[in-house]
Write a protein that holds these residues in place. Structure first.
Motif, PDB file in Angstrom:
ATOM      1  N   GLY A 730       0.831  -1.193   0.000  1.00 31.12           N
ATOM      2  CA  GLY A 730       0.000   0.000   0.000  1.00 31.12           C
ATOM      3  C   GLY A 730       0.870   1.248   0.000  1.00 31.12           C
ATOM      4  N   TYR A 731       0.414   2.212   0.691  1.00 32.95           N
ATOM      5  CA  TYR A 731       1.179   3.458   0.725  1.00 32.95           C
ATOM      6  C   TYR A 731       2.325   3.320   1.704  1.00 32.95           C
ATOM      7  CZ  TYR A 731      -2.272   5.933  -1.967  1.00 32.95           C
ATOM      8  OH  TYR A 731      -3.089   6.353  -2.969  1.00 32.95           O
ATOM      9  N   SER A 732       3.489   3.622   1.250  1.00 33.57           N
ATOM     10  CA  SER A 732       4.629   3.510   2.162  1.00 33.57           C
ATOM     11  C   SER A 732       5.662   4.532   1.757  1.00 33.57           C
ATOM     12  CB  SER A 732       5.241   2.125   2.085  1.00 33.57           C
ATOM     13  OG  SER A 732       5.949   2.024   0.866  1.00 33.57           O
ATOM     14  N   SER A 733       6.658   4.616   2.549  1.00 28.20           N
ATOM     15  CA  SER A 733       7.664   5.636   2.254  1.00 28.20           C
ATOM     16  C   SER A 733       8.741   5.091   1.347  1.00 28.20           C
ATOM     17  CB  SER A 733       8.269   6.166   3.547  1.00 28.20           C
ATOM     18  OG  SER A 733       8.454   5.134   4.452  1.00 28.20           O
ATOM     19  N   ARG A 734       8.521   3.973   0.772  1.00 26.29           N
ATOM     20  CA  ARG A 734       9.507   3.489  -0.187  1.00 26.29           C
ATOM     21  C   ARG A 734       9.371   4.291  -1.460  1.00 26.29           C
ATOM     22  NH1 ARG A 734       9.465  -2.603  -1.473  1.00 26.29           N
ATOM     23  NH2 ARG A 734       9.406  -3.056   0.747  1.00 26.29           N
ATOM     24  N   ARG A 735      10.482   4.701  -1.973  1.00 26.50           N
ATOM     25  CA  ARG A 735      10.385   5.641  -3.074  1.00 26.50           C
ATOM     26  C   ARG A 735      10.991   5.073  -4.333  1.00 26.50           C
ATOM     27  NH1 ARG A 735      14.722   8.906  -1.007  1.00 26.50           N
ATOM     28  NH2 ARG A 735      14.634   9.912  -3.035  1.00 26.50           N
ATOM     29  N   LEU A 736      10.572   5.661  -5.416  1.00 28.63           N
ATOM     30  CA  LEU A 736      11.270   5.408  -6.664  1.00 28.63           C
ATOM     31  C   LEU A 736      12.482   6.319  -6.718  1.00 28.63           C
ATOM     32  CD1 LEU A 736       8.385   5.197  -9.216  1.00 28.63           C
ATOM     33  CD2 LEU A 736       9.597   3.362  -8.085  1.00 28.63           C
ATOM     34  N   LEU A 737      13.327   6.049  -7.677  1.00 30.18           N
ATOM     35  CA  LEU A 737      14.618   6.749  -7.687  1.00 30.18           C
ATOM     36  C   LEU A 737      14.476   8.264  -7.765  1.00 30.18           C
ATOM     37  CD1 LEU A 737      17.203   5.394  -7.420  1.00 30.18           C
ATOM     38  CD2 LEU A 737      17.597   5.656  -9.843  1.00 30.18           C
TER      39      LEU A 737
END
Lengths: 1015, 270
Positions: A730-737
Motif C-alpha cells: 500500500g502506501y509507504s515511504s519506499r520511493r522510486l529513484l
C-alpha cells in the motif's frame, strides 16, 4: 502584538472591558439589551456573549475594519425559442431550472425570497446585475450564453448562432450592522423566563484547521440541561440554531466552561465534573463524556475555568484547585492540586494565564505561570484604574458602494452606523450624575454597595434607560464575574502591566528629547575641543593603526553547497578603508568592504552569503557562501561587515527589498543594508519617509527609524510527508529513484521533523507539529492529498488510477521577539491581515496607502502622513470581487488584480471614483501588478512579465500588453520607468537575482530576494 | 538606534588638546624644550602616552626616566594615573581653558599618587574596573563567560583607539540579561579633591520603571540639590552636562567610559 480584552461584570451588573496594554476599564453600554443588567458574560477574541437579566442570550461583535459582508446571488434563466425569442417562460420543465433560481438551478428562488437572516443584518444596496462573472465581462445586460442547456454547456459572453439558453446573475450584499452593540440571539424557548439560564460559555474558537471565526456557545438552563449554538462562523456570527447535548448518565449540570481548543468542562449539581472527550474541528462538541471526581468528598466543585491546556476549579469552600495532566488525548487530566488561597471565581485565558476574583470582589491574576510551572506562584491584585465609556472607534466611515464602469447601477449610501448608534453618541455627552438611589452625595462611587456583596445576582432596581456616569474607581470597582478567554496575553509580563499603575512621567521618558540634547552637546564639544585644535601643531596621541580580525570558516566550493572547504576570512581596517580577505586552498580574494553589496544570512546553518561586485564581469556578481563555526560567530561577523562603513548613513535610500528569508533591506549606493529585524513578505514605499511592510503573518508595519521597538514575529515552518503506493504494502515511504524524499521541506530537500531548526536561537516554537487539514487542493480526513505523480495536481479524493502518490502537510509556528525599528500599524484585535500594500506620497507630505487583505478585500488607510506614518483608520472599499494584488500608480490611479486574474484600474476618469476593467493578455491569469507613473507591469502565474503599452495621461489604461520578460517571481516598477524583476532560479531560491530590465537590460544588482520595491 | 550609534561614536572620538611642558627646574640644557602638543583621547589613560613624552623631552633632561609624573599646571596638583583622561579634564579643568596645560616632571615622584611600573599595570587596572562594573551589572556572569581573547580585544581596542574592535566585545557587557537590564549601575562621582562617591544604586524602582539621572543624584548625592530642588552643581560627564531626565540605564549603556563606569564630575556653579 494586537490588543485583546478581558470582560468583567461589576457588582451592579454592568459590563466592562479591559484591554492589554491599557489601564482603563471601558464600560460597554447597554444598547441592545432589554434590561440594562447582565448576569454572565463569555468572550472570544472577536465577540462576546452575555446572559441578560431577562435570561436572553445576547451577542456583541467587535468592530472590524473589514465589515462582515455576505453576498447573496440569484440567477435569472431564459431559453430561446425561434418564435418568441428569449423568455423565461419557455424553460423546459424538468430539464431546465426555474426562471429564477439559485446557482445550481436546484431550487426556485425569487429575488424577494432572499431575506435578512436576523435583525442584525442590513442590506447594503438593492439588487443589481453582475456584469463581471468569473473574471469575464458579460454581454450587455449581464447575460451569458450557452449552446444547449444549463448543466452541460459552458457559459460565455458572446451570443452565437447556436446559443439557446442564457442566464444572468443578480447580486445583493448584506452587512452585519450591529457591531459594537448587543444584539439578541433567538432564545431556546418562546418565553426565556420559563427556563432561566444559569451558565454561559464560548469555546472552540481556536481549533486548528477550523474555519476562521467559528466558535461554539454553550448555555445551561435551570434544569441542568446543556444547549449549544451551532453554525457560528464569521459570515454568520449569530449561528444557526440551538441543539441539546444530552448527558447519558442523567446528571444535571450546574455550570459549563469551554476553552479555545479542545477542552469542554461542566460541573454537575453533585459537585463532580464532566469532561467532553474527542473535540476537534470536525466534531466541535466532542464525542463522549468522561467523569471526573471532585477533589474532596465534602468539597463540591462549583465553578471551573478552562484555558487552552489547563483547567482551574473553585469548590464550595472557596478553595482553588488546579487539574494536572491535561493533554489532548486525556482532557480530563489526572489529579487535582489544591492551592492555598481562596477565590470566588477564576477564568483562564488562551495562553493559560489565570485571573480570579477573590472574596472581597477584587480582581487578581496568578503570577508565575510559565510552561514549566503551570500552576503559578501567587495571586497579585490589579491596580486601580480609571473608567470610561466604550467608544466606537472613529475608524468607520460610511461604506460607499463603488460604481463600475459598464452600467449605471443604483448607488445607495448607507451609513455604517444604524440609528441606534447616534442615540448612543448623544447619551455620552449628556451624562446623568446620580444613578444610585442609595448614594446620596457623591453619586459616582460604589462605597455603599458593600452591603450588596451577598446578592451578586440580583437585578438592579433602576429601570432608567439613560446611561449613567461610569463608576469611578476611587474606592475600587468590585467585580462579580470575569471572562478572560479572549485575552491573548502571552506572558506574565503583559499581565503584570495591570497590577501596577504607570506613572504619567514614564511617558516623558519614552520621548527621546534628552537623547537629542546629549547628541547636540557632544557635537559642540567636539567642535570646541577637537576640531579647532586639529592642526599640524597637535598630533594625535594615538596614531590610528589598523586592526584585523581573522577567523577560519568554511567556504562552499560549489553553488549547491554540498562541499565545504576550509578558508580563512580576515577583515582589515585601516584609517581610510577596510577590506576583506578570503584565503582558501591556493586562492585568495581581496575585496574592499565598500564593494560588498550585500550580506545575507541563511536560515538553517550558521551560513551567510557575501555578494560583491565582480572584478571580472561588471554585470555579474561574485557570491561567496561561508559557514561560520557557530551562530554567535556568524552574528558577530554579520554585524561587523554591516557596520563598518556607517558613516555614509545619510544618503537617500533608493530601493527596498525583501530577501527570500524575509528580511528587509534598503539600497544605498549600490549596497544593500539590513533594516532591522523581522520577517516580512512585502514592502512598499514612496520617497524616504513612509515605508510600509507586510509581515509573513499578515500584520502591517511601518518603518520608524531611530526607534527600537519590541517586535513580535510569527512564522510557519512546513514539511511534507510523501508516500507512494505499491501493490505490496500500500502506501509507504519506499520511493522510486526520482521521487522527492519522504520527508521534505518546502524546497524539496530531505528533512525530518527534528531537523527543522529555528532560524535563530531567539525564536521559540509555539506549538508542536500538526497536520494542516486544509492545504491547497483539499485533503481527506487524515490530511492526505492524492495525485498521479508528484508533479500533477493534487486532489483530496483517492481515485483508483490517479492516486499513486500522496502527501501530507505538517506545520509548526514559531515566534520571535526582537528589537527593531518597525512599528505595528494597527493594534486592534481585529486588525485585517494584509497580503499586499502600496504607498504613494502626495506632494504635501501625506500618503495614500492601499492594501489588499488575505481574504481578498481592498482597504485604504486614512490620514497617513510623515508625522503619522501609521495612519489613523481603515476605509473598506466595497467591491464584489476578491483581489490579490494592488499597486498605486499615482495619487489617484490605483491598479489591482482580482483573484480571477483580471486587472482593474481606479480613478482614471477624473470625475468618478469607479473601477475600470482592463482585460489581461489573452488566456493569461495575472497574479501581481506594479504600477509607476508612466508604466504598468503585471506578472502572470507562469512568471512572465507584461508591460502595458500606451499608458499616458489621457489614456491611463493604455492600449495593449507586451511581454518583456520571463521566469520571474516578482516585478517592481519605479518612478523613472525603471523596471526591476526578481528572476526565479531553478535550483535555489537564495540565488534569485534582481535585474534591471528597462532601460538597460539585465544588469544584476543583487541576489537572494523575493520582493523589491523601487521608489 | 541611529541616534544611539551616533552618540556612541561621538563619545568614543572625544579628544582634548593638551600641551605638555617640561618642568622648568628640570631642564638640564640651555635650550628650553618646546611644549609637546597632543590630542589625547578622553577615554584613555595618561600612562599610555608617556613614551611619547619621554621621546619628546628626553634630550632635555637627565633624570630617571621611570619617575615621570604629570602635574596640573594651574593648580600644581599631581595627576592621578588611574583616572581616565576625560575625568581628569572635567574635574581639574572645569574652566575649560584650552589647551590644557600640564607640566611633565621627571624627578621627585610625589607620594600622593600611585606608582606604576609598566603598561601591564594599567591593563590590569582597566580589566579590574571592567570586572567590577560587570559584577555590579550582571553579578559577574558576562565577563566570566567571555574568552580570554575577548578580554584582550577590549584592551587592544582601547589602546589603538579602534571603535569597532572595542565595541564588538563591549556590546555584550552592555546588554541586559532577560527581564532586568542591570542589577545596579556602576558609577563614580567625583567632587573636588575628595574621594569619589561610589554607592549601590538600583536602576529600577519597585514598579519596574527605570529611574532617571535626577533620581540617582537625589539618592546618592542629595547635597547637590538645594531647598527648592534646583541644582547647585553641574553634572558633567564626557565634558557635557547631562539632562536630568535622561534614563539612567541608557546613560550607563551609552555614556560610560570604556571601563564600563559612569564617571560623573560635580562642578559647582559659578
Amino acid at each position: 502584538m494586537p490588543q485583546s480584552h478581558i470582560w468583567l461584570i461589576s457588582t451592579s451588573g454592568k459590563v466592562y472591558t479591559l484591554a492589554t496594554g491599557e489601564q482603563t476599564y471601558k464600560r460597554i453600554p447597554s444598547i441592545g439589551l432589554q434590561k440594562p443588567n447582565v448576569k454572565k458574560v463569555a468572550c472570544c477574541p472577536w465577540a462576546a456573549w452575555a446572559i441578560g437579566s431577562d435570561h436572553n442570550v445576547y451577542q456583541f461583535v467587535h468592530h472590524s475594519a473589514v465589515p462582515i459582508r455576505y453576498q447573496e446571488e440569484v440567477y435569472e434563466n431564459e431559453r430561446w425559442l425561434p418564435t418568441r425569442g428569449w423568455s423565461g417562460r419557455h424553460l423546459l420543465p424538468g430539464l431546465d431550472p426555474a426562471n429564477w433560481s439559485n446557482k445550481d438551478g436546484t431550487y426556485y428562488l425569487v429575488l424577494d425570497d432572499v431575506k435578512l437572516p436576523s435583525s442584525s443584518w442590513k442590506w447594503e444596496h438593492d439588487w443589481y446585475v453582475d456584469e463581471n462573472v468569473d473574471g469575464e465581462v458579460t454581454d450587455k445586460g449581464g447575460w451569458r450564453y450557452s449552446t444547449l442547456d444549463f448543466i452541460r454547456g459552458k457559459f460565455g459572453a458572446t451570443k452565437r448562432y447556436n446559443s439557446c439558453v442564457r442566464r444572468r446573475r443578480w447580486i445583493r450584499h448584506r452587512i452585519y450592522s450591529s457591531t459594537g452593540q448587543w444584539s439578541i440571539i433567538p432564545p431556546l424557548r418562546l418565553d426565556p423566563l420559563s427556563e432561566p439560564l444559569v451558565s454561559l460559555a464560548v469555546g472552540g474558537f481556536s481549533l486548528p484547521n477550523a474555519t476562521p471565526g467559528s466558535a461554539t456557545v454553550w448555555v445551561v438552563n435551570i434544569m441542568g440541561q446543556i444547549y449549544y449554538r451551532s453554525g457560528i462562523v464569521r459570515d454568520k456570527p449569530e449561528g444557526t440554531n440551538w441543539n441539546q447535548l444530552s448527558i447519558s448518565s442523567g446528571e444535571e449540570v450546574l455550570c459549563i466552561n469551554a476553552g479555545p481548543t479542545y477542552l469542554i468542562w461542566a460541573i454537575t449539581w453533585s459537585g463532580d465534573a464532566m469532561v467532553r472527550k474527542g473535540v476537534s474541528w470536525r466534531c466541535r462538541i466532542g464525542e463522549e463524556w468522561v467523569k471526573v471526581q471532585a477533589p474532596e468528598e465534602s468539597d463540591h466543585l462549583v465553578h471551573v475555568g478552562v484555558g487552552s491546556h489547563t483547567v482551574w476549579a473553585v469548590s464550595v469552600s472557596g478553595k482553588v484547585w488546579f487539574r494536572r495532566g491535561i493533554t489532548e488525548a486525556k482532557p480530563d487530566g489526572t489529579s487535582w492540586v489544591g492551592m492555598v488561597d481562596r477565590m470566588r471565581t477564576v477564568s483562564v485565558n488562551a495562553s493559560d494565564q489565570v485571573l480570579g476574583i477573590c472574596n472581597d470582589l477584587k480582581l487578581h491574576f496568578r503570577r508565575g505561570i510559565t510552561p514549566e510551572s503551570l500552576s503559578g506562584k501567587t495571586w497579585e491584585q490589579f491596580a486601580k484604574f480609571s473608567v470610561e465609556h466604550y467608544k466606537i472607534p472613529s475608524t468607520l466611515t460610511p461604506i460607499i458602494r463603488q460604481k463600475r464602469l459598464s452600467q449605471t447601477k443604483p448607488i445607495n449610501i448607507i451609513p455604517s452606523a444604524p440609528p441606534g448608534r447616534q442615540k448612543r453618541d448623544v447619551d455620552l455627552t449628556s451624562l446623568s450624575v446620580s444613578y444610585h438611589k442609595r448614594t446620596p452625595s457623591e453619586g459616582s462611587s460604589l462605597g455603599d454597595n458593600s452591603e450588596d456583596l451577598e446578592e451578586d445576582d440580583t437585578e438592579s432596581e433602576e429601570e432608567n434607560e439613560e446611561e449613567s456616569e461610569p463608576e469611578d474607581d476611587e474606592k475600587g470597582l468590585k467585580w462579580i464575574w470575569v471572562s478572560a478567554s479572549s485575552c491573548l496575553a502571552q506572558s506574565e509580563e503583559e499581565l503584570t502591566m495591570w497590577t501596577v499603575k504607570l506613572l504619567t512621567n514614564s511617558i516623558e521618558k519614552l520621548s527621546n528629547s534628552w537623547k537629542k540634547e546629549i547628541l547636540e552637546k557632544l557635537r559642540s564639544r567636539r567642535l570646541k575641543e577637537f576640531s579647532s585644535f586639529k592642526s599640524k601643531k597637535y598630533r594625535l596621541a594615538v596614531e590610528e593603526v589598523g586592526w584585523t580580525k581573522e577567523t577560519s570558516m568554511r567556504l562552499a566550493s560549489d553553488s549547491k553547497r554540498q562541499q565545504w572547504i576550509d578558508c580563512k576570512i580576515c577583515l582589515t581596517q585601516d584609517t581610510l578603508h577596510s577590506s576583506l580577505l578570503l584565503l582558501w586552498e591556493k586562492n585568495q580574494q581581496i575585496m574592499p568592504v565598500s564593494d560588498i553589496l550585500c550580506v545575507h544570512s541563511l536560515a538553517k546553518f550558521p551560513v551567510f552569503i557575501l555578494s560583491t561586485k565582480s572584478s571580472k564581469d561588471y554585470r555579474n556578481l561574485d557570491r561567496f557562501c561561508l559557514q561560520a563555526q557557530s551562530e554567535s560567530e556568524r552574528e558577530e561577523w554579520l554585524q561587523l561587515l554591516r557596520s563598518v562603513d556607517y558613516r555614509s548613513e545619510n544618503c537617500r535610500k533608493e530601493a527596498w527589498a525583501i530577501s527570500s528569508f524575509g528580511q528587509a533591506f534598503y539600497r544605498r549606493n549600490d549596497a544593500w543594508k539590513l533594516a532591522g529585524s523581522g520577517h516580512f513578505h512585502q514592502v512598499s514605499t514612496d520617497g524616504d519617509s513612509i515605508i510600509w511592510t507586510v509581515g509573513v503573518d499578515g500584520v502591517a508595519w511601518f518603518y520608524d527609524e531611530g526607534k527600537s521597538n519590541i517586535q513580535l514575529d510569527k512564522s510557519i515552518s512546513i514539511i511534507w510527508e510523501n508516500q507512494r503506493w505499491n501493490p505490496i504494502s500500500g502506501y509507504s515511504s519506499r520511493r522510486l529513484l526520482l521521487d522527492p524524499p519522504s520527508w521534505m521541506d518546502e524546497r524539496g530537500r530531505a528533512c525530518n521533523k527534528n531537523d527543522v531548526k529555528l532560524p535563530s536561537s531567539k525564536c521559540v516554537w509555539t506549538n508542536d507539529w500538526a497536520i494542516d487539514m486544509k492545504p491547497d487542493g483539499g485533503a481527506d480526513k487524515d490530511g492526505w492529498q492524492y495525485a498521479r505523480d508528484y508533479t500533477r495536481t493534487w486532489r483530496a479524493q483517492r481515485k483508483l488510477r490517479h492516486s499513486y502518490v500522496r502527501r501530507r502537510k505538517w506545520v509548526r509556528t514559531w515566534r520571535l521577539s526582537s528589537l527593531g525599528p518597525w512599528t505595528e500599524v494597527d493594534l486592534s484585535p481585529d486588525a485585517p491581515k494584509l497580503s499586499e500594500v502600496t504607498v504613494r506620497t502626495l506632494w504635501n507630505g501625506e500618503a495614500k496607502v492601499w492594501c489588499s487583505t488575505e481574504s481578498g478585500e481592498l482597504l485604504e488607510r486614512l490620514n497617513v502622513s510623515e508625522s503619522l506614518p501609521g495612519g489613523s483608520a481603515w476605509r473598506h472599499e466595497a467591491m464584489d470581487l476578491k483581489f490579490c494584488s494592488v499597486s498605486a500608480a499615482d495619487e489617484r490611479r490605483v491598479w489591482a488584480v482580482s483573484t480571477e486574474g483580471a486587472t482593474w484600474l481606479r480613478g482614471s476618469r477624473p470625475s468618478e471614483e469607479c473601477w475600470i476593467h482592463v482585460p489581461p493578455p489573452s488566456s493569461v491569469k495575472l497574479v501581481q501588478v506594479s504600477a509607476g507613473r508612466g508604466s504598468v507591469c503585471v506578472r502572470d502565474e507562469k512568471g512572465n512579465i507584461w508591460e502595458r503599452r500606451g499608458v499616458n495621461a489621457s489614456l491611463p489604461e493604455g492600449t495593449d500588453w507586451q511581454e518583456i520578460a520571463t521566469e520571474s517571481c516578482h516585478v517592481a516598477v519605479g518612478d523613472d520607468d525603471r523596471v526591476w524583476i526578481v528572476k526565479t532560479s531553478p535550483e535555489n531560491e537564495c540565488f534569485q537575482d534582481i535585474q534591471q530590465i528597462l532601460p538597460t537590460n539585465c544588469a544584476v544588482l543583487a541576489d537572494g530576494w523575493k520582493h523589491v520595491c523601487l521608489r | 538606534m541611529a541616534e544611539d550609534r551616533g552618540i556612541l561614536r561621538e563619545v568614543w572620538e572625544g579628544k582634548v588638546p593638551v600641551s605638555f611642558t617640561l618642568s622648568a627646574e628640570e631642564v638640564s640644557t640651555y635650550e628650553h624644550p618646546e611644549s609637546c602638543y597632543l590630542l589625547v583621547p578622553r577615554h584613555s589613560y595618561f600612562p599610555l602616552f608617556l613614551d611619547k613624552l619621554q621621546k619628546h623631552f628626553i634630550n632635555y633632561v637627565n633624570g630617571d626616566e621611570s619617575d615621570v609624573w604629570l602635574e596640573n599646571t594651574n593648580t600644581n596638583q599631581p595627576i592621578k594615573w588611574h583616572y581616565p583622561v576625560g575625568v581628569l579634564f572635567d574635574l581639574l579643568n572645569s574652566s575649560h581653558s584650552l589647551p590644557w596645560n600640564l607640566t611633565v616632571h621627571f624627578k621627585n615622584f610625589p607620594d600622593s599618587i600611585f606608582r606604576w611600573n609598566n603598561r601591564d599595570a594599567i591593563e590590569s587596572h582597566f580589566m579590574s574596573c571592567i570586572k567590577e562594573a560587570d559584577a555590579l551589572k550582571h553579578l559577574g556572569k558576562v565577563i566570566s563567560g567571555m574568552q580570554i581573547q575577548h578580554h584582550k580585544q577590549l584592551w587592544a581596542g582601547l589602546l589603538s583607539d579602534k571603535f569597532e574592535q572595542f565595541w564588538a566585545v563591549n556590546k555584550k557587557l552592555m546588554e541586559g540579561d532577560g527581564d532586568e537590564s542591570f542589577k545596579s549601575i556602576p558609577f563614580k562621582i567625583y567632587q573636588g579633591d575628595s574621594r569619589h562617591i561610589q554607592k549601590l544604586f538600583k536602576p529600577q524602582n519597585e514598579r519596574g520603571d527605570s529611574k532617571t539621572l535626577r533620581d540617582m543624584i537625589q539618592e546618592v548625592a542629595p547635597e547637590c540639590f538645594d531647598e527648592n530642588g534646583e541644582l547647585n552643581q553641574k553634572i558633567i560627564t564626557h565634558g557635557i552636562e547631562m539632562p536630568l531626565e535622561s534614563d539612567i540605564i541608557w546613560l550607563s549603556e551609552h555614556l560610560s567610559y570604556p571601563d564600563n563606569f559612569l564617571h560623573i564630575c560635580l562642578i559647582p556653579l559659578e
